[in-house]
Design an enzyme around this catalytic site. Structure first.
Site, short mmCIF file in Angstrom:
data_model
loop_
_atom_site.label_atom_id
_atom_site.label_comp_id
_atom_site.label_asym_id
_atom_site.label_seq_id
_atom_site.Cartn_x
_atom_site.Cartn_y
_atom_site.Cartn_z
N GLY A 84 -7.64 -6.91 -0.38
CA GLY A 84 -7.71 -7.60 0.94
C GLY A 84 -7.02 -8.84 1.12
CE LYS A 95 -18.43 -14.79 10.02
NZ LYS A 95 -18.84 -13.68 11.20
NE ARG A 128 -4.21 -1.80 2.02
CZ ARG A 128 -5.08 -2.08 2.75
NH1 ARG A 128 -5.10 -1.94 4.12
NH2 ARG A 128 -6.15 -2.84 2.42
N GLY A 181 -12.63 -3.86 0.85
CA GLY A 181 -14.01 -3.19 1.33
C GLY A 181 -14.48 -2.59 0.08
#
Length: 396
Positions: free
Chosen positions: A353, A200, A35, A377
């Site tokens: 991510g 999930k 990053r 996200g």
């Protein structure tokens, strides 16, 4: 969208830059500086233009408290090494040190404010509190450049509110992210494949619902695959399972069939008795998962199936690993997907991510993918079809 060129002559101007320096640390050492490297083109453009650059960034979740464990000191050191520019770290966010540090800047130098999340107003849900902090930021700058793609889906003081006060523009990283992700969210070249993984189903409900209307192929791996397998009637042993989502997933399976979307699920999985790097791994068919075992990766037949089908795609978006890639015994599925995208001719976007972390950890050349997003996200919300507040505020 407004760009840096719309800000005019920046020589001698103080330019506030929102960067995403939320890098992983281990015992105070940065383990992945991706990053920071991604921010360099924008920072170089500004310093070469003679701007006095003031960076705002966060690290971790200090929850509005000053916590040395979340200091940006390691980031300041690494940024100076990578950029070759003097970087001075303020010891506070908008206090006396920040004011003094910015006042001492020369043209082409960089100041880094301390972790903006040390100030609880940064992430406040109360508009007035964020706006108050944004006005304090604005005293430190003459213009604002938004370059932290990993936070543009958040309505936060250093992302959203500051852009409404100062002349503002998108940085080179944000522009690149939007351009690349638009190719998979707009009118992608077909066949269009989407690979979703991670733990999930509930984290990706909106994405699945949106992509069933757009994708030609939808691949499901990772922990979320076991809810799909349960919806097909399979016993999943001790695997991660969201029982409250089974009916929703049954609806997705039916919709995929109705729309002619090729829904690709695992046909075998790698199981183990416990979640551990040294747990004994066994490959089983999806209809033969033992009650005392948990699935930790898609199996080798599934990996080959996914890779073969992906080879025929013209556009692929990937968000979420296929298994517990941090453990070598359960990295095969993630490695197979990465290999298929890195050697293929398709336009490939990796949605930040854990997917981006996996690519680096597994040793792939980042340049063999069309784009690796810096924002998990944010990229996920774009795939979901959402409007990102930190982007909308930069549009004319």
């Amino acid at each position: 969208m407004r760009t840096i060129s719309t800000l005019g002559d920046l020589r001698g101007k103080r330019v506030l830059v929102r960067s995403d320096f939320n890098v992983p640390l281990k015992e105070g050492v940065i383990t992945d500086d991706g990053r920071i490297r991604a921010a360099l083109p924008t920072l170089k453009t500004l310093t070469d233009a003679g701007a006095k650059v003031v960076i705002m960034a966060h690290l971790g979740r200090p929850k509005g408290q000053v916590d040395p464990a979340f200091s940006l000191a390691p980031v300041a050191t690494r940024l100076a090494e990578l950029s070759g520019v003097k970087v001075t770290l303020a010891s506070d966010v908008v206090g006396a040190s920040a004011t003094e540090t910015v006042a001492g800047l020369s043209e082409g130098e960089i100041a880094l404010l301390e972790n903006v999340r040390y100030d609880a107003r940064e992430t406040s849900k109360v508009d007035e509190e964020r706006e108050e902090l944004a006005r304090e930021y604005a005293k430190l700058g003459d213009a604002f450049v938004s370059d932290g793609f990993g936070v543009v889906h958040r309505k936060q003081a250093s992302v959203y509110d500051i852009a409404k006060i100062l002349p503002s523009a998108a940085g080179l990283l944000v522009l690149k992210e939007i351009e690349s992700l638009s190719k998979v969210t707009g009118e992608p070249e077909r066949p269009y494949g989407v690979v979703l993984g991670g733990s999930k189903v509930s984290d990706k409900l909106g994405v699945i619902a949106n992509l069933l209307k757009k994708a030609d192929m939808l691949f499901i791996g990772g922990g979320m695959a076991f809810t799909f397998l349960a919806a097909q009637g399979h016993s999943v042993g001790k695997s991660l399972l969201e029982e409250d989502q089974i009916e929703t997933v049954k609806g997705y399976i039916a919709e995929a069939a109705e729309r002619g979307v090729d829904l690709v699920l695992p046909i075998d999985v790698v199981v183990a008795p416990e979640f551990a790097a040294d747990a004994p791994a066994t490959v089983v068919k999806v209809d033969a998962i033992p009650d005392d075992q948990m699935g930790l990766d898609i199996g080798p037949e599934s990996a080959k199936l996914f890779a073969d089908k992906l080879a025929g795609a013209k556009t692929v978006a990937w968000n979420g690993p296929m298994g517990v890639f941090e453990f070598d015994s359960f990295a095969g599925g993630t490695r197979a997907v990465a290999e298929a995208l890195s050697t293929g001719t398709m336009f490939s976007v990796i949605g930040g991510g854990d997917s981006a972390a996996a690519v680096r950890l597994l040793g792939f050349d980042e340049n063999t993918f069309s784009h690796i997003s810096t924002g998990g996200g944010a990229s996920l919300e774009l795939l979901e079809g959402k409007v990102l507040p930190g982007i909308a505020v930069l549009e004319d």
